[in-house]
Design a protein around this motif. Structure first.
Motif, PDB file in Angstrom:
ATOM      1  N   THR A   1     -68.102  96.041 115.002  1.00 53.44           N
ATOM      2  CA  THR A   1     -67.926  94.493 115.611  1.00 53.44           C
ATOM      3  C   THR A   1     -67.660  94.176 113.880  1.00 53.44           C
ATOM      4  O   THR A   1     -67.377  92.517 113.519  1.00 53.44           O
ATOM      5  CB  THR A   1     -68.772  93.538 116.703  1.00 53.44           C
ATOM      6  N   TYR A   2     -68.570  94.111 113.065  1.00 54.28           N
ATOM      7  CA  TYR A   2     -68.851  93.788 111.465  1.00 54.28           C
ATOM      8  C   TYR A   2     -67.349  94.770 110.852  1.00 54.28           C
ATOM      9  O   TYR A   2     -67.323  95.851 110.065  1.00 54.28           O
ATOM     10  CB  TYR A   2     -70.003  94.287 110.826  1.00 54.28           C
ATOM     11  N   ALA A   3     -67.163  93.054 109.588  1.00 51.11           N
ATOM     12  CA  ALA A   3     -66.805  93.504 108.577  1.00 51.11           C
ATOM     13  C   ALA A   3     -67.616  93.861 107.910  1.00 51.11           C
ATOM     14  O   ALA A   3     -68.317  93.475 107.498  1.00 51.11           O
ATOM     15  CB  ALA A   3     -64.993  92.457 108.124  1.00 51.11           C
ATOM     16  N   MET A   4     -67.315  94.716 106.567  1.00 56.93           N
ATOM     17  CA  MET A   4     -68.436  94.881 105.281  1.00 56.93           C
ATOM     18  C   MET A   4     -68.216  95.180 104.453  1.00 56.93           C
ATOM     19  O   MET A   4     -66.325  95.126 103.521  1.00 56.93           O
ATOM     20  CB  MET A   4     -69.139  96.083 105.793  1.00 56.93           C
ATOM     21  N   GLY A   5     -68.845  94.350 103.468  1.00 59.14           N
ATOM     22  CA  GLY A   5     -68.431  94.125 101.672  1.00 59.14           C
ATOM     23  C   GLY A   5     -69.720  95.134 101.044  1.00 59.14           C
ATOM     24  O   GLY A   5     -70.866  95.303 101.449  1.00 59.14           O
ATOM     25  N   TRP A   6     -68.950  95.030  99.730  1.00 57.11           N
ATOM     26  CA  TRP A   6     -70.114  95.532  98.833  1.00 57.11           C
ATOM     27  C   TRP A   6     -69.884  94.521  97.665  1.00 57.11           C
ATOM     28  O   TRP A   6     -68.998  94.198  97.006  1.00 57.11           O
ATOM     29  CB  TRP A   6     -70.032  96.480  98.344  1.00 57.11           C
ATOM     30  N   PHE A   7     -70.931  93.417  97.111  1.00 60.91           N
ATOM     31  CA  PHE A   7     -70.470  93.072  95.577  1.00 60.91           C
ATOM     32  C   PHE A   7     -71.727  93.025  95.023  1.00 60.91           C
ATOM     33  O   PHE A   7     -72.517  94.648  95.095  1.00 60.91           O
ATOM     34  CB  PHE A   7     -71.223  91.028  96.549  1.00 60.91           C
TER      35      PHE A   7
ATOM     36  N   GLN B   1     -73.789  91.866  90.955  1.00 59.88           N
ATOM     37  CA  GLN B   1     -74.878  91.118  90.436  1.00 59.88           C
ATOM     38  C   GLN B   1     -75.420  91.218  89.354  1.00 59.88           C
ATOM     39  O   GLN B   1     -76.814  91.979  89.594  1.00 59.88           O
ATOM     40  CB  GLN B   1     -75.739  90.245  90.923  1.00 59.88           C
ATOM     41  N   ALA B   2     -75.387  91.385  87.717  1.00 62.86           N
ATOM     42  CA  ALA B   2     -76.269  91.518  86.809  1.00 62.86           C
ATOM     43  C   ALA B   2     -76.720  90.263  85.922  1.00 62.86           C
ATOM     44  O   ALA B   2     -76.432  89.275  86.834  1.00 62.86           O
ATOM     45  CB  ALA B   2     -74.321  91.500  85.821  1.00 62.86           C
ATOM     46  N   PRO B   3     -77.807  90.689  85.823  1.00 62.78           N
ATOM     47  CA  PRO B   3     -78.799  89.739  85.198  1.00 62.78           C
ATOM     48  C   PRO B   3     -77.712  88.735  84.458  1.00 62.78           C
ATOM     49  O   PRO B   3     -77.166  88.898  83.442  1.00 62.78           O
ATOM     50  CB  PRO B   3     -79.182  90.496  84.740  1.00 62.78           C
ATOM     51  N   GLY B   4     -77.836  87.125  84.792  1.00 67.29           N
ATOM     52  CA  GLY B   4     -78.093  85.935  84.237  1.00 67.29           C
ATOM     53  C   GLY B   4     -76.116  85.964  84.697  1.00 67.29           C
ATOM     54  O   GLY B   4     -75.533  85.027  84.416  1.00 67.29           O
ATOM     55  N   LYS B   5     -75.578  86.659  85.482  1.00 67.62           N
ATOM     56  CA  LYS B   5     -73.991  86.906  86.478  1.00 67.62           C
ATOM     57  C   LYS B   5     -73.956  86.320  87.479  1.00 67.62           C
ATOM     58  O   LYS B   5     -75.132  86.251  88.211  1.00 67.62           O
ATOM     59  CB  LYS B   5     -73.243  87.497  86.070  1.00 67.62           C
ATOM     60  N   GLU B   6     -73.585  85.654  88.304  1.00 66.88           N
ATOM     61  CA  GLU B   6     -73.255  85.603  89.743  1.00 66.88           C
ATOM     62  C   GLU B   6     -72.491  86.983  90.141  1.00 66.88           C
ATOM     63  O   GLU B   6     -72.507  88.281  89.780  1.00 66.88           O
ATOM     64  CB  GLU B   6     -71.818  84.267  89.596  1.00 66.88           C
ATOM     65  N   ARG B   7     -73.066  87.336  91.631  1.00 68.07           N
ATOM     66  CA  ARG B   7     -72.792  87.875  92.349  1.00 68.07           C
ATOM     67  C   ARG B   7     -71.393  87.800  93.086  1.00 68.07           C
ATOM     68  O   ARG B   7     -70.672  86.859  93.109  1.00 68.07           O
ATOM     69  CB  ARG B   7     -73.698  87.248  94.039  1.00 68.07           C
ATOM     70  N   VAL B   8     -70.227  88.866  92.251  1.00 68.88           N
ATOM     71  CA  VAL B   8     -69.115  89.189  92.435  1.00 68.88           C
ATOM     72  C   VAL B   8     -68.687  90.220  93.726  1.00 68.88           C
ATOM     73  O   VAL B   8     -69.462  91.263  93.958  1.00 68.88           O
ATOM     74  CB  VAL B   8     -68.803  89.663  91.151  1.00 68.88           C
ATOM     75  N   PHE B   9     -67.478  90.474  94.413  1.00 68.49           N
ATOM     76  CA  PHE B   9     -67.263  91.319  94.629  1.00 68.49           C
ATOM     77  C   PHE B   9     -66.217  92.788  94.634  1.00 68.49           C
ATOM     78  O   PHE B   9     -66.273  92.421  93.230  1.00 68.49           O
ATOM     79  CB  PHE B   9     -65.800  90.784  95.725  1.00 68.49           C
ATOM     80  N   VAL B  10     -67.210  93.535  95.112  1.00 72.32           N
ATOM     81  CA  VAL B  10     -66.565  95.261  94.544  1.00 72.32           C
ATOM     82  C   VAL B  10     -65.308  95.482  95.311  1.00 72.32           C
ATOM     83  O   VAL B  10     -64.723  96.164  95.201  1.00 72.32           O
ATOM     84  CB  VAL B  10     -68.093  95.528  94.328  1.00 72.32           C
ATOM     85  N   SER B  11     -65.739  95.740  96.178  1.00 78.38           N
ATOM     86  CA  SER B  11     -65.358  96.182  97.229  1.00 78.38           C
ATOM     87  C   SER B  11     -65.382  96.217  98.904  1.00 78.38           C
ATOM     88  O   SER B  11     -66.443  95.595  99.668  1.00 78.38           O
ATOM     89  CB  SER B  11     -65.413  97.600  97.507  1.00 78.38           C
ATOM     90  N   GLY B  12     -64.226  95.484  99.818  1.00 78.63           N
ATOM     91  CA  GLY B  12     -65.030  95.389 101.088  1.00 78.63           C
ATOM     92  C   GLY B  12     -63.945  96.414 102.417  1.00 78.63           C
ATOM     93  O   GLY B  12     -62.705  97.335 102.096  1.00 78.63           O
ATOM     94  N   ILE B  13     -64.051  96.472 103.891  1.00 83.51           N
ATOM     95  CA  ILE B  13     -64.122  97.348 104.456  1.00 83.51           C
ATOM     96  C   ILE B  13     -64.037  96.655 105.803  1.00 83.51           C
ATOM     97  O   ILE B  13     -64.506  95.719 106.239  1.00 83.51           O
ATOM     98  CB  ILE B  13     -64.535  98.684 104.905  1.00 83.51           C
ATOM     99  N   SER B  14     -62.493  96.741 106.963  1.00 83.19           N
ATOM    100  CA  SER B  14     -62.110  96.386 107.526  1.00 83.19           C
ATOM    101  C   SER B  14     -63.159  96.650 108.614  1.00 83.19           C
ATOM    102  O   SER B  14     -63.652  97.988 108.384  1.00 83.19           O
ATOM    103  CB  SER B  14     -61.457  96.196 108.194  1.00 83.19           C
ATOM    104  N   ARG B  15     -62.876  95.869 109.854  1.00 89.16           N
ATOM    105  CA  ARG B  15     -64.046  96.540 110.974  1.00 89.16           C
ATOM    106  C   ARG B  15     -64.348  97.950 111.722  1.00 89.16           C
ATOM    107  O   ARG B  15     -64.732  98.725 111.790  1.00 89.16           O
ATOM    108  CB  ARG B  15     -63.873  95.662 111.982  1.00 89.16           C
ATOM    109  N   ALA B  16     -62.613  97.561 111.563  1.00 85.78           N
ATOM    110  CA  ALA B  16     -62.066  99.714 112.589  1.00 85.78           C
ATOM    111  C   ALA B  16     -61.946 100.457 110.652  1.00 85.78           C
ATOM    112  O   ALA B  16     -61.822 102.118 110.841  1.00 85.78           O
ATOM    113  CB  ALA B  16     -60.946  99.278 112.748  1.00 85.78           C
ATOM    114  N   GLY B  17     -62.490  99.738 109.875  1.00 87.37           N
ATOM    115  CA  GLY B  17     -62.100 101.632 108.197  1.00 87.37           C
ATOM    116  C   GLY B  17     -60.547 101.008 108.202  1.00 87.37           C
ATOM    117  O   GLY B  17     -60.144 102.061 106.643  1.00 87.37           O
TER     118      GLY B  17
END
Length: 128
Positions: free
Chosen positions: A31-37, A39-55
């Motif tokens: 039931t969860y959409a999932m994501g990968w983010f 964060q490099a030192p001194g930088k903000e957390r950024v989106f890398v990839s995401g996948i919907s609940r069913a894939g």
């Protein structure tokens, strides 16, 4: 509330590969959409990839498109990030995130604020 634990990070040479895993517990993973983010030192957390609940839907940031592949195994309550052709600029702490969704929601979410649950992260270091 789902708990997330990342693994698979490490030190790799440029051009190498790593596969990150994120194991979920305490919730209905499908039931969860999932994501990968990341964060490099001194930088903000950024989106890398995401996948919907069913894939059925996947999305990548421009910086990793064509090199990274996200997938999920709902039977194993795990989401993966296969990272190929790694570059030094991929060095960061990588975080897994989960967003609870409704039955009709098959979207990919790209904003960090859209996710309610986060893992502790796993460090990826790419040497030149």
């Amino acid at each position: 509330q789902v708990q997330l634990v990342e693994s698979g990070g490490g030190l790799v040479q440029a051009g190498g590969s790593l596969r990150l895993s994120c194991a979920a517990s305490g919730g209905t993973f499908s039931t969860y959409a999932m994501g990968w983010f990341r964060q490099a030192p001194g930088k903000e957390r950024v989106f890398v990839s995401g996948i919907s609940r069913a894939g059925s839907r996947r999305y990548y940031s421009d910086s990793v498109k064509g090199r990274f592949t996200i997938s999920r195994d709902n039977a194993k309550n795990t989401v993966y990030l296969l990272m190929n052709s790694l570059k030094p600029e991929d060095t960061a702490n990588y975080y897994c995130a989960a967003r609870s969704t409704s039955y009709t929601d098959d979207y990919v979410y790209t904003g960090a604020k859209e996710y309610e649950n986060w893992g502790q992260g796993t460090q990826v270091t790419v040497s030149s």
